[in-house]
Scaffold this motif. Sequence first.
Motif, PDB file in Angstrom:
ATOM      1  N   VAL A   1       0.869  -1.178   0.000  1.00 47.98           N
ATOM      2  CA  VAL A   1       0.000   0.000   0.000  1.00 47.98           C
ATOM      3  C   VAL A   1       0.905   1.226   0.000  1.00 47.98           C
ATOM      4  CG1 VAL A   1      -1.743   1.297   1.277  1.00 47.98           C
ATOM      5  CG2 VAL A   1      -1.786  -1.201   1.318  1.00 47.98           C
ATOM      6  N   ASP A   2       0.610   2.188  -0.855  1.00 51.99           N
ATOM      7  CA  ASP A   2       1.389   3.417  -0.899  1.00 51.99           C
ATOM      8  C   ASP A   2       0.908   4.347   0.200  1.00 51.99           C
ATOM      9  OD1 ASP A   2       2.879   5.638  -1.462  1.00 51.99           O
ATOM     10  OD2 ASP A   2       1.967   6.026  -3.423  1.00 51.99           O
ATOM     11  N   LEU A   3       1.606   4.349   1.331  1.00 54.24           N
ATOM     12  CA  LEU A   3       1.225   5.176   2.464  1.00 54.24           C
ATOM     13  C   LEU A   3       1.667   6.627   2.304  1.00 54.24           C
ATOM     14  CD1 LEU A   3       2.013   2.703   5.376  1.00 54.24           C
ATOM     15  CD2 LEU A   3      -0.193   3.162   4.300  1.00 54.24           C
ATOM     16  N   ALA A   4       2.575   6.891   1.396  1.00 49.43           N
ATOM     17  CA  ALA A   4       3.071   8.251   1.200  1.00 49.43           C
ATOM     18  C   ALA A   4       1.990   9.170   0.632  1.00 49.43           C
ATOM     19  CB  ALA A   4       4.284   8.239   0.277  1.00 49.43           C
ATOM     20  N   ALA A   5       0.997   8.634  -0.018  1.00 49.47           N
ATOM     21  CA  ALA A   5      -0.051   9.446  -0.639  1.00 49.47           C
ATOM     22  C   ALA A   5      -1.115   9.907   0.356  1.00 49.47           C
ATOM     23  CB  ALA A   5      -0.704   8.649  -1.770  1.00 49.47           C
ATOM     24  N   GLU A   6      -1.116   9.374   1.554  1.00 44.41           N
ATOM     25  CA  GLU A   6      -2.142   9.705   2.546  1.00 44.41           C
ATOM     26  C   GLU A   6      -1.769  10.926   3.374  1.00 44.41           C
ATOM     27  OE1 GLU A   6      -5.168   8.299   3.109  1.00 44.41           O
ATOM     28  OE2 GLU A   6      -4.789   7.125   1.312  1.00 44.41           O
ATOM     29  N   ASP A   7      -2.766  11.642   3.839  1.00 44.16           N
ATOM     30  CA  ASP A   7      -2.567  12.738   4.791  1.00 44.16           C
ATOM     31  C   ASP A   7      -2.822  12.165   6.181  1.00 44.16           C
ATOM     32  OD1 ASP A   7      -2.470  15.001   6.312  1.00 44.16           O
ATOM     33  OD2 ASP A   7      -4.287  15.899   5.479  1.00 44.16           O
ATOM     34  N   TRP A   8      -1.783  12.036   6.972  1.00 40.80           N
ATOM     35  CA  TRP A   8      -1.886  11.379   8.275  1.00 40.80           C
ATOM     36  C   TRP A   8      -2.039  12.366   9.430  1.00 40.80           C
ATOM     37  CZ3 TRP A   8      -3.057   6.527   7.899  1.00 40.80           C
ATOM     38  CH2 TRP A   8      -2.662   5.817   6.768  1.00 40.80           C
ATOM     39  N   ASP A   9      -2.315  13.619   9.142  1.00 41.21           N
ATOM     40  CA  ASP A   9      -2.485  14.609  10.210  1.00 41.21           C
ATOM     41  C   ASP A   9      -3.835  14.387  10.896  1.00 41.21           C
ATOM     42  OD1 ASP A   9      -2.489  16.742  11.913  1.00 41.21           O
ATOM     43  OD2 ASP A   9      -2.729  18.263  10.342  1.00 41.21           O
ATOM     44  N   THR A  10      -3.789  13.954  12.150  1.00 42.68           N
ATOM     45  CA  THR A  10      -5.017  13.690  12.918  1.00 42.68           C
ATOM     46  C   THR A  10      -5.217  14.713  14.032  1.00 42.68           C
ATOM     47  OG1 THR A  10      -3.815  12.187  14.392  1.00 42.68           O
ATOM     48  CG2 THR A  10      -4.883  11.199  12.453  1.00 42.68           C
TER      49      THR A  10
END
Length: 190
Positions: A155-164
């Motif tokens: 899974v390409d995790l770099a494309a996600e915005d992980w700011d919660t």
Amino acid sequence: MPDASSAQIRDLRESDTDALLALWNRSAPYDPLTPVLLREKVWAEPHPGPRLVATSASGEPWGFAMGAMWGPPNETRGTVKMIVVAPEWRREGTGGALLVRIEAGLVEMGAETIRIAECSPNYLVPGIDLRYTPGWLFVQKHGYETVGEAVNMHVDLAAEDWDTSAKEHQLSAKGVEVRRATEADRVGVM
């Protein structure tokens, strides 16, 4: 297209690495390799078998295959870890010639069974991706059978915005603390 009968199969050399990377990435588009990953999978394999390259008379590589053993000395399972033929050279006998030589080398090393594309502990892929239909048909033609199904969990995790932070702030306002678990949380979590 050059004459396939002029193909030469020889041991892979370190000096083939750049050409091998280009061949692999052109021929296996769903499993691209970086120079570092290629070096790890080919040259840092802990239980390598034969590593062969098929070249034209001018030395241009158009096929590659590599075998490995599963954790010798106790394992008797060999694997064809990698096999690829340039698209324009398929169906000319190069892949079959590489496969036969890899299988013979693995048997010589003690392999009692041989599988395709699985190689513990230095995995590359979990098997043949069905998008490589010609490859799947190729190994079936050479007597291999499906023994199970695997799912590549890449899974390409770099494309996600992980700011919660916004959601954490909302939860904090309701008295809910969001933090990393610690050893002290083990009993409660279990």
